[in-house]
Design a protein around this motif. Structure first.
Motif, short mmCIF file in Angstrom:
data_model
loop_
_atom_site.label_atom_id
_atom_site.label_comp_id
_atom_site.label_asym_id
_atom_site.label_seq_id
_atom_site.Cartn_x
_atom_site.Cartn_y
_atom_site.Cartn_z
N LEU A 1 0.84 -1.19 0.00
CA LEU A 1 0.00 0.00 0.00
C LEU A 1 0.88 1.25 0.00
O LEU A 1 1.76 1.39 0.86
N PHE A 2 0.67 2.12 -0.98
CA PHE A 2 1.27 3.46 -0.98
C PHE A 2 0.19 4.44 -0.53
O PHE A 2 -0.91 4.47 -1.11
N THR A 3 0.49 5.26 0.46
CA THR A 3 -0.46 6.27 0.90
C THR A 3 0.05 7.67 0.58
O THR A 3 1.26 7.92 0.56
N ASN A 4 -0.88 8.55 0.29
CA ASN A 4 -0.58 9.97 0.11
C ASN A 4 0.55 10.22 -0.88
O ASN A 4 1.58 10.79 -0.55
N ILE B 1 -2.41 3.95 -3.49
CA ILE B 1 -2.24 2.86 -4.46
C ILE B 1 -2.18 1.54 -3.70
O ILE B 1 -1.45 1.42 -2.71
N LEU B 2 -2.92 0.55 -4.19
CA LEU B 2 -2.80 -0.80 -3.64
C LEU B 2 -2.29 -1.73 -4.73
O LEU B 2 -2.81 -1.75 -5.85
N ILE B 3 -1.28 -2.51 -4.38
CA ILE B 3 -0.69 -3.50 -5.28
C ILE B 3 -0.94 -4.88 -4.68
O ILE B 3 -0.63 -5.12 -3.50
N THR B 4 -1.49 -5.77 -5.47
CA THR B 4 -1.71 -7.16 -5.05
C THR B 4 -0.99 -8.08 -6.02
O THR B 4 -1.26 -8.03 -7.24
N GLY B 5 -0.09 -8.88 -5.51
CA GLY B 5 0.70 -9.74 -6.38
C GLY B 5 1.52 -8.90 -7.34
O GLY B 5 2.26 -8.00 -6.93
N GLU B 6 1.37 -9.16 -8.63
CA GLU B 6 2.18 -8.48 -9.64
C GLU B 6 1.59 -7.16 -10.10
O GLU B 6 2.26 -6.41 -10.81
N ARG B 7 0.36 -6.84 -9.73
CA ARG B 7 -0.35 -5.76 -10.43
C ARG B 7 -0.95 -4.71 -9.50
O ARG B 7 -1.22 -4.98 -8.33
N PHE B 8 -1.14 -3.52 -10.09
CA PHE B 8 -1.93 -2.50 -9.40
C PHE B 8 -3.38 -2.96 -9.34
O PHE B 8 -3.95 -3.38 -10.36
N THR B 9 -3.98 -2.90 -8.17
CA THR B 9 -5.39 -3.29 -8.06
C THR B 9 -6.30 -2.10 -7.79
O THR B 9 -7.46 -2.11 -8.20
N HIS B 10 -5.80 -1.08 -7.12
CA HIS B 10 -6.58 0.15 -6.90
C HIS B 10 -5.64 1.35 -7.06
O HIS B 10 -4.54 1.36 -6.50
N GLN C 1 1.89 2.46 -17.58
CA GLN C 1 0.99 3.42 -16.95
C GLN C 1 0.59 2.89 -15.57
O GLN C 1 0.55 1.67 -15.34
N ILE C 2 0.29 3.80 -14.67
CA ILE C 2 -0.21 3.41 -13.36
C ILE C 2 -1.72 3.38 -13.44
O ILE C 2 -2.40 4.41 -13.37
N ARG C 3 -2.26 2.20 -13.63
CA ARG C 3 -3.70 2.01 -13.64
C ARG C 3 -4.02 0.57 -13.24
O ARG C 3 -3.18 -0.34 -13.39
N ALA C 4 -5.20 0.37 -12.68
CA ALA C 4 -5.59 -0.94 -12.18
C ALA C 4 -5.48 -1.98 -13.29
O ALA C 4 -5.93 -1.76 -14.41
N GLY C 5 -4.87 -3.11 -12.96
CA GLY C 5 -4.68 -4.20 -13.91
C GLY C 5 -3.31 -4.24 -14.53
O GLY C 5 -2.89 -5.28 -15.05
N ASN C 6 -2.58 -3.12 -14.54
CA ASN C 6 -1.23 -3.11 -15.10
C ASN C 6 -0.23 -3.73 -14.14
O ASN C 6 -0.44 -3.76 -12.92
N PHE C 7 0.89 -4.20 -14.69
CA PHE C 7 1.98 -4.66 -13.85
C PHE C 7 2.44 -3.51 -12.94
O PHE C 7 2.54 -2.36 -13.38
N PRO D 1 -10.23 1.09 -1.34
CA PRO D 1 -11.27 0.68 -0.38
C PRO D 1 -10.64 0.02 0.86
O PRO D 1 -9.60 -0.63 0.76
N ASN D 2 -11.29 0.22 1.99
CA ASN D 2 -10.84 -0.41 3.24
C ASN D 2 -9.39 -0.05 3.59
O ASN D 2 -8.65 -0.85 4.16
N LYS D 3 -9.01 1.17 3.26
CA LYS D 3 -7.64 1.60 3.51
C LYS D 3 -7.27 1.48 4.99
O LYS D 3 -6.17 1.01 5.34
N GLU D 4 -8.17 1.87 5.88
CA GLU D 4 -7.87 1.85 7.31
C GLU D 4 -7.63 0.43 7.79
O GLU D 4 -6.75 0.18 8.62
N ASP D 5 -8.39 -0.53 7.27
CA ASP D 5 -8.16 -1.92 7.65
C ASP D 5 -6.81 -2.42 7.14
O ASP D 5 -6.10 -3.18 7.82
N LEU D 6 -6.45 -1.99 5.93
CA LEU D 6 -5.17 -2.40 5.36
C LEU D 6 -4.01 -1.85 6.18
O LEU D 6 -2.99 -2.53 6.37
#
Length: 491
Positions: free
Chosen positions: A55-58, A74-83, A415-421, A88-93
């Protein structure tokens, strides 16, 4: 697109028109359409755990889509940007110990950079002796260069020639296997030249005539290269092969294109001379390196086929050879005498006009010589802004989305967008205010490739409330003890 100007672009008096609007080259890059049958293999890099979360914040996001920078997370899951932007649920993360958190504190996040003219196997010294270097030592040097690109924030590199037959291929495969650190890489073989047109004998694959050239291309394909390099014109520093001389015939160039396309690969070419550029455009060599002496006829032809070609000028080679090689024994006076000042001036005029006409111009090239050392790759972006009239935003887009398009993978890279590496760099500063900041490795605070952290300091994981003066002093003291190896090593 209109090509009319009050003063011809070929005139030394043709002024650079100031521009401060939205990025123009997104549309230029979008128009590129290489045939699907020439798509390189969809390589992947092994080793990223699918359940990894970062998770990258601010952060201030420059996403290379043409959108103005914006704040977000920014949230990264595995190899890719997901958000991207809102998570969502940043505080929980933030509370989850399994999530690695980087506190951006307003710093800038950009996509990983790309170089469109890469020589991993160049040694930072005498290219003429590369042929003498043992293959074992040369493999280590090439792997070292790959890491240097990643250390510099570069996550995509397009191979422009290898000093030995399999060096590029072997290092590419090792990167993809997760065995060594390095950028996403498309490999080349030794550059192909006629026997009366070679630039560096020890690192050249020779061929004369259409049939022998076809055979050399087939040999390259068997090695597993992703593209083949043609050495079509001279290079003034040789003093026997002028940059305005073209050594390939139309029949040879046509045969090379036909043979490469039969095997599903593209061609790139060292093409400084007017006739070399003309042949590339007329016969379909996709990647034109340099293009310095293009004339009006060639420019018009290139504009008509701008969806099929990119130009990679390697500007820093010209600038450094002319003005910075004196410390290595090649004085400015000598460079001027053989024509480098004339070529730089011609190249700048032509490249400005290409950018104006919507022809894709990408940064990168010829790093790894003594006066163009490894680790200084981002100098090209500064040259694009100061010499060619690119805005800093356009220069970043060229080096990210543009190189991804050259890879024919812009749907998931560049590019930094959801779904990209998840290839990105956290920069301590704003490169849109000062593009030269990308040359300062100390300002590249976090470097990621494929969802994995290649570089990160301790301070990136401290929340603002944790960054006490004591912690800063301890971190500073530890950092000062670090011994940093030079970026480039000559053998």
């Amino acid at each position: 697109m209109s090509t009319s100007t009050s003063t011809s672009w070929t005139s030394p008096d043709h002024p650079l028109q100031p521009y401060d609007g939205p990025p123009r080259n997104i549309a230029y890059i979008d128009q590129l359409k290489f045939p699907k049958e020439l798509q390189p293999k969809p390589y992947s890099i092994a080793g990223t755990h699918p359940q990894s979360r970062i998770l990258f914040t601010n952060v201030r996001i420059i996403d290379a889509t043409g959108r103005e920078p914006y704040p977000g997370d920014i949230l990264i899951t595995g190899e890719r940007f997901t958000h991207v932007g809102t998570v969502p649920n940043k505080e929980d993360l933030l509370k989850d110990p399994r999530v690695r958190v980087f506190y951006g504190n307003g710093r800038t996040l950009i996509p990983g950079l790309g170089d469109a003219h890469t020589h991993l196997s160049w040694n930072g010294g005498d290219l003429g002796r590369l042929g003498e270097l043992g293959v074992e030592e040369h493999t280590l040097l090439t792997a070292r260069s790959a890491r240097c690109f990643l250390d510099s924030g570069y996550t995509m590199c397009f191979g422009a020639a290898s000093a030995k037959r399999r060096l590029d291929v072997v290092v590419r495969d090792a990167i993809n296997a997760g065995d060594i650190p390095g950028p996403r890489y498309l490999a080349n073989g030794q550059e192909m030249a006629r026997r009366d047109g070679d630039l560096v004998p020890g690192i050249t694959a020779y061929a004369d005539g259409p049939e022998e050239m076809r055979q050399v291309i087939r040999d390259h394909v068997e090695l597993g290269v992703d593209q083949v390099k043609l050495s079509m014109s001279g290079e003034s520093i040789t003093e026997i092969r002028d940059a305005q001389d073209c050594y390939f015939s139309d029949e040879e160039t046509k045969a090379c294109v036909d043979e490469a396309h039969k095997h599903g690969i593209r061609l790139c070419a060292h093409a400084r001379a007017r006739d070399s550029v003309r042949q590339c455009v007329e016969h379909g060599v996709e990647i034109i390196y340099h293009g310095s002496y293009i004339d009006e006829e060639g420019m018009d032809a290139l504009e008509k086929k701008r969806s099929s070609h990119v130009v990679v000028p390697a500007l820093n080679w010209l600038v450094a050879t002319l003005y910075e090689a004196g410390a290595f024994g090649y004085a400015t006076e000598a460079a001027e005498k053989v024509g480098y000042k004339k070529e730089l001036e011609a190249a700048i005029r032509g490249l400005r006009e290409m950018h104006r006409r919507g022809i894709v111009v990408l940064p990168g090239g010829d790093y790894g010589f003594a006066w163009t050392p490894h680790g200084t790759y981002a100098r090209d972006l500064e040259h694009f802004t100061k010499l060619l009239g690119f805005t800093p935003h356009e220069a970043i887009i060229a080096a990210t989305y543009g190189v991804a398009r050259l890879f024919m993978r812009s749907d998931e890279m560049g590019q930094i967008r959801a779904g990209n590496f998840a290839d990105c760099v956290l920069v301590d500063g704003n490169p849109l205010d000062d593009i030269a900041i990308l040359q300062d490795h100390a300002k590249l605070n976090v470097i990621m490739i494929n969802g994995r952290v290649h570089k990160a300091g301790r301070k990136e994981m401290l929340s603002p409330s944790d960054a006490t003066e004591l912690t800063q002093r301890i971190s500073q003291a530890i950092d000062e003890l670090e011994i940093k190896a030079p970026m480039q090593k000559a053998y």
